[in-house]
Design a protein around this motif. Structure first.
Motif, short mmCIF file in Angstrom:
data_model
loop_
_atom_site.label_atom_id
_atom_site.label_comp_id
_atom_site.label_asym_id
_atom_site.label_seq_id
_atom_site.Cartn_x
_atom_site.Cartn_y
_atom_site.Cartn_z
N UNK A 248 0.68 -1.34 -0.24
CA UNK A 248 0.03 0.30 -0.17
C UNK A 248 0.47 1.53 0.02
N UNK A 249 2.22 0.57 -0.35
CA UNK A 249 2.57 2.14 -0.85
C UNK A 249 3.88 3.31 0.06
N UNK A 250 3.84 2.04 1.19
CA UNK A 250 4.80 1.75 2.22
C UNK A 250 5.88 0.83 1.94
N UNK A 251 7.10 1.42 2.37
CA UNK A 251 7.86 -0.01 2.16
C UNK A 251 7.73 0.14 3.54
N UNK B 192 -2.92 5.64 -4.72
CA UNK B 192 -2.37 5.43 -5.60
C UNK B 192 -1.52 4.68 -6.40
N UNK B 193 -0.53 3.90 -5.13
CA UNK B 193 -0.33 2.71 -4.86
C UNK B 193 -1.23 1.18 -5.67
N UNK C 119 -6.14 -5.33 -4.90
CA UNK C 119 -4.52 -3.76 -5.00
C UNK C 119 -4.37 -3.62 -4.46
N UNK C 120 -4.24 -4.38 -3.42
CA UNK C 120 -3.87 -4.23 -1.40
C UNK C 120 -4.51 -4.02 -0.31
#
Lengths: 307, 307, 307, 307
Positions: free
Chosen positions: C213-216, C228-229, D306-307
């Motif tokens: 979800x966009x976070x490492x 966005x992810x 997607x997440x």
């Protein structure tokens, strides 16, 4: 110019190549034709017709009939026909549907199949398809001065049976509400016009009015107006051989219309009409030997609409 | 037939419609032209040229130059040119790239932009683009019997600056390895040929060989062979107006080539050449008033290649 | 689930097929790669990465870079990017220009070449192309926790030299005024991003934020927003393999992006990222062995975004 | 998570926009539907279904039926079905014929009309079309646990009457010999499947197996295999909304299939199925309010594939 000599010489030079090209095989009536058939007939304004080979034998003229149907449909409806069919070369094969989707059911020109279905629909008009086809046959008989001209019912039946692609084109146009008659009525007429049987001699004579500004030079009968005749010739030149029209204009230089039966009708304005027949086709559906014969005749006579 | 009278009458009848159509505006040099300009010139084999209106004023002939480039490229390379460009109408606009993808970088014909870029590439050959364009200008000066014929450097620069679409076409063909010279070399020559400035009078006279089987009827100089001349005329007829070629053949009945500068060059084999100029264009990029003028001249003279 | 075992088993089962598919040969740097290379790396949220074969060897990631460029361009411009590029599968090959003509210079999605040229243009923005590419490299180094990540200058030069098709696409869009920067500036950045060299291990680790979800998940650094992810993942699923995207979704069931260097980056949301490398490609430009490896991993893990 | 609350809130927020979009009007049965209808139903694995608005009212599910037909056809024929239909997004509208010509009668995927005609043909197989449709209805009744599920004969008749475009597609495929049954047999079944009438509640419940790897989580009945279920979901994601599929994946993030009756079936693997209904459509034929409702539900639940 000794035209008989030119025809004989052309025939003799090309006879060894009889059988070249691929015979149309989507219906038995075409597939079973002897691939070695080869006929040439050239008709002139004084009523003389110069023949060679199988010029007297009837064959299935197929799409060549589209020229006569267009002439009749234009005389019946005038320029309103052009609301439903264009006047441009399509750049696509004879049975392509791609352009029809992009241009919302308006075929590019009256000589691709979709366009000819529209002109047939206009020829039928509010009549039965029988009456319409009878009118077409009557015209051809009169022009060819030969009552043997006829529709081959066996070929018409086969065309209908193998007619899925044409059905697809017709239903596609119907989905844009572009037809006046029900699809099956239009197709019944369309398949019958494709099944017209004429010899090279009959065909060249029947088309003579196209070479003489719409008037039969022998009988003086006015078939269509000068302006309309020239426009039909223009369409033959730009669209008469589908995506091979440019090549035909470039190599032969006559107005022409091909049929998958292996016939080609060529019109040389003010000079003559020429009908050739040899069943083997090139990739665009034009008779291979037929196109060669016309090219030779063009060279030998020096005729061309371009010089 | 009093040709001067026909030209004058045509001009007078259409003069009230000066300014119709949309002037090309992608470069300032074209956008700034007076939309009311209107000239007509008709050249005949006896050396007489009949003019009306702005027939003596030079304008940007743009794509009309493609005809002369083709003639020169064919004389330089012969039929090998046809390995890299086709001879069929494309059915698409002048700058379309769709067909180029489907047919792997072979343009349909030498009169759409992609095809003209290929013929220019062949004209340049192994020379500098300057030498090639000099040869073209020299030909036009000789044929027009007027050393005022020139390339407008300002227009050529503007063409290059606004030339993204043509660059795209050229790089596309390069990606299929279809060009002999680097893209920018070919385009330098291409943009300069587009920038040729001639008057209607000069243009009609320079093209006179096309109406007379390749030989200038006044000087008797052979510019190209009879066969090649007829083929160039055939290409003008089938492809000279992009996706409006069929319409032009249908309505006018002459061989013709349009340019976005508003000029049209018409060739009537064995009769005359006619150059018209009026900057307003129709959707296909053909001069609207120019096409009307040619149609009127066809009607008044009775000339047509189709009858 | 023993992920190392699954990776090892997958590798062992497919190793006999090393060398299948056709290696890209349009530039020497790709053509000269050993076709037998085969690497697999799977990264998980706890920081562990499971590797097999040549997973530690850097290769040219080519179009896989488009995913990272998209992430950066979206963070720089937000949804305004979508004014110039679509979000639909094109149904056409990666370098097709047909759709671009029909849709007036707006590419269908950011993963076909034309679309990636637009996102690169937005990444460059009002900066020099060097600064933009430096930002991209810095992101990848940070995410991969490895400063060895770099652009191969030799590959970038070769891409530019062989870049006629991409130049054609870029000039085509320029002709519709769709680019913010000059074509050659955009392409300089584009060719350099294509030349990024990473190993499977680096690539899987650099992309881990996309699976979470966009976070490492290791460093807790937020690379992009959750929304966005997910959208980037959605685009990878629908468009990541050009006209083979449906097939990849159908057979593998992961989000993925292919590169002609033979790499594939797969994202399995909430589970892992997987990078595979084998130079031989199928017709759509996806690594043949790489896709098989991913399919096996999907079967062995039971992972799928579809169930 | 209080799902009933989420459904109610979504409904309440969007209710003011009832009536947005354009209602399909090609047949009276659809044109006469109240445009203000709006229903939402969400079914979960424990057998609970959360409803709002007109969720209990039957509507014409139209193309949503293609999902169930595909499941049955795959179970009947297995992967041989894929010899006659592809698995890629087409990039074209639902009724486009262009791709069909380029790819010789093989539709790109089973959710565009041409592809669904092929799957229907396989469902019919060597049976009568009545038997095939009976099987489909029986499946839906069983899954929805409601014998009220039925085919609306009036809608089926209207579909056939207005079915020229689908006839065109079917005859086109027939011309490439791609159908097992006569065109009119296939279409009789096709038009009837389009006329299926279900409520949102019935639809969500009937499709629940798709969210749970092919097995109805309530009855434990295995409808299709895990692998096949995931593949159907993949096709819904990449192709379920025609040339709007990418957008739906991007904005909503669920697998989905739209129908021109205004219904959308969404599948969220391992979570739920959601059926929405609102007759007004966007340009691609997807319910405008329905898509908004699904997007809100995605946001409120945080669900996404997607997440």
């Amino acid at each position: 110019m000794n035209l008989q000599h030119i025809i004989d010489e052309t025939f003799a030079e090309l006879e060894p190549r009889r059988g070249c090209g691929a015979v149309a095989d989507y219906i038995p009536a075409l597939a079973n034709v002897d691939p070695g058939k080869f006929g040439v007939a050239l008709a002139t304004k004084d009523g003389a017709t110069y023949c060679a080979g199988d010029a007297g034998e009837a064959f299935s003229i197929q799409s060549i009939s589209k020229v006569f149907v267009l002439a009749l449909a234009l005389d019946r409806h005038g320029p309103r026909l052009w609301d439903r069919v264009g006047r441009e070369p399509s750049g696509d094969p004879f049975n392509s549907i791609v352009q029809l989707e992009r241009e919302k059911g308006i075929p590019r020109n009256p000589f691709i199949n979709a366009g000819a279905i529209v002109t047939t629909d206009h020829l039928v008009d509010d009549r039965s398809h029988d009456v319409a086809i009878d009118e077409l046959v009557a015209l051809l008989r009169k022009m060819a001065r030969d009552d043997a001209v006829h529709v081959d019912p066996e070929v018409a039946r086969s065309e209908s049976k193998a007619g899925a692609r044409n059905r697809s084109l017709a239903y596609f146009m119907e989905s844009f509400d572009r037809l006046r008659n029900p699809v099956e009525t239009v197709l019944a007429a369309y398949f019958r016009q494709c099944a017209l049987a004429l010899s090279c001699k009959q065909l060249a004579e029947a088309a003579l009015f196209l070479a003489f500004d719409g008037t039969d030079p022998v009988t003086r009968e006015v078939v269509t107006s000068t302006a309309r005749c020239r426009r039909i010739n223009a369409l033959m030149l730009t669209c008469g051989h589908y995506d091979n029209s440019g090549e035909f204009a470039f190599e032969v230089g006559f107005c022409g219309k091909s049929g998958v039966g292996g016939g080609i009708l060529a019109v040389v304005p003010n000079k003559a009409t020429i009908a050739v027949w040899s069943p083997g086709l090139n990739e665009a559906g034009t008779s291979e030997l037929g196109a060669l014969a016309l090219r030779k005749i063009a060279e030998k006579t020096g005729w061309s609409i371009f010089g």
